[in-house]
Scaffold this active site. Structure first.
Site, PDB file in Angstrom:
ATOM      1  N   ASP A  11      42.397  41.648  27.507  1.00  0.00           N
ATOM      2  CA  ASP A  11      41.990  39.505  27.644  1.00  0.00           C
ATOM      3  C   ASP A  11      41.682  39.346  26.260  1.00  0.00           C
ATOM      4  OD1 ASP A  11      40.883  39.997  29.770  1.00  0.00           O
ATOM      5  OD2 ASP A  11      39.277  41.246  29.431  1.00  0.00           O
ATOM      6  N   ASP A 130      38.603  35.012  40.153  1.00  0.00           N
ATOM      7  CA  ASP A 130      36.847  35.742  40.105  1.00  0.00           C
ATOM      8  C   ASP A 130      35.922  35.047  40.397  1.00  0.00           C
ATOM      9  OD1 ASP A 130      38.225  36.299  37.287  1.00  0.00           O
ATOM     10  OD2 ASP A 130      37.636  34.417  36.337  1.00  0.00           O
TER      11      ASP A 130
END
Length: 259
Positions: A11, A130
Site C-alpha cells: 500500500d 473493498d
C-alpha cells in the site's frame, strides 16, 4: 491442480509503503521497489502496488515508481489506485505493469471494465473490491474511495457483474479484517468464490502463516494477498511456501543451489 499464488501487497502513500488498521492509522514502512525486490528473492509469485489515496485525493499514480519497479522485477506486477479511464490503463501498462487494478472507477463507470478487457485482454484487468459486512450480518456492502464511501452495491451481485463485463480477476478485501491480523474473512470469500468462475485473490486479515493455510483449505481462493505479515518481518514468503507444501497445498518453489 494450479499452484496457489502468494502475493505481497504494498500500500503506497506519497511514494512510500504504509500499513494501517481498518484503512486508518497509517505508518510508513519503506521504499516499495526495494521491498518488492526482497519479496521476489523470497519466491513471491506476484507483487501488487496500490496507491491507497489516489482515488480519494484524485492524484495520479507516480509513473516513475511503476517504471522503476517494472525494470527491476521479473515477476508480474499489478498496479492500482486512481484509475479513472482507459488512458490510465494504457499509461500504466506502457510503463511495464502486467495488470491494472481498478476499484472506484469501475463502479462509477462499469463499461470501463469491458473496454479495458476488449483492448488489453481480460488477463490485464483486475477489479479490486473493498467490502464490509452489513450491520444485520446479511451479506456485504461494497465500498469505494479507499473504503470511505458505501457504494450501495451488494458484494456478490457486483462480483458477478464484474465477471460478465470481462474482469479477469477479483481482488477481494475485507474491510472488517484489514490490518487486524485475525485471519481472512472465510465467509465472504466463499460467497464470492462460489458465485464467480474467475480467480479470486483473498485480502485483509492475515496475521500468521496458519491464516494462509486456512484460507486455501477452506475456500476456493486462487491467491492470498497480505502486507503486515511480511512488512514487519514476522514471516518470509519462503516460510509461507514451505508451510503450504507441508499441508499438501500446491505452491511454486525455487530450489536454491547449495555451495
Amino acid at each position: 491442480m494450479l499452484t496457489k499464488r502468494i502475493i505481497p501487497c504494498l500500500d503506497i502513500k506519497n511514494g512510500k509503503v504504509v500499513k494501517g488498521i481498518n484503512f486508518v492509522g497509517l505508518r510508513e514502512i519503506g521504499d516499495p521497489v526495494e521491498l518488492a525486490k526482497i519479496y521476489e528473492e523470497q519466491c513471491a509469485d506476484e507483487i501488487v502496488f496500490l496507491d491507497i489515496t489516489a482515488s480519494f485525493e484524485e492524484r495520479e499514480i507516480i509513473g516513475e515508481l511503476i517504471g522503476r519497479a517494472a525494470r527491476e522485477l521479473s515477476i508480474p506486477l499489478t498496479v492500482g489506485g486512481g484509475i479513472r479511464s482507459i488512458d490510465d490503463f494504457r499509461r500504466i501498462l506502457a510503463r511495464g505493469a502486467d495488470k491494472v487494478s481498478v476499484n472506484s472507477a469501475a463502479i462509477e463507470n462499469p463499461e470501463l471494465i469491458r473496454q479495458a478487457a476488449n483492448e488489453f485482454g481480460v488477463q490485464c484487468v483486475v477489479v479490486a473490491i473493498d467490502a464490509k459486512k452489513r450491520a444485520d450480518h446479511r451479506g456485504y456492502d461494497v465500498y469505494i474511495k479507499g473504503g470511505r464511501e458505501n457504494a450501495g452495491l451488494d458484494l456478490v451481485d457486483w462480483a458477478k457483474k464484474c465477471e460478465r463485463l470481462g474482469a479477469g480477476e477479483i481482488l477481494l478485501t475485507s474491510m472488517d479484517k484489514d490490518g487486524t491480523k485475525t485471519g481472512y474473512d472465510l465467509e465472504m470469500l466463499n460467497d464470492v468464490c462460489t458465485a464467480v468462475n474467475i480467480p479470486v485473490v483473498a485480502s485483509g486479515g492475515c496475521g500468521k502463516i496458519s491464516d494462509i493455510v486456512e484460507v486455501f483449505q477452506n475456500t476456493r481462493s486462487d491467491a492470498a494477498l497480505f502486507a503486515s505479515l511480511f512488512h514487519y518481518g514476522e514471516a518470509t514468503v519462503d516460510e509461507v511456501k514451505d508451510e503450504l507444501i507441508k499441508n499438501n497445498i500446491p505452491a511454486r518453489i525455487i530450489k536454491k543451489e547449495t555451495l
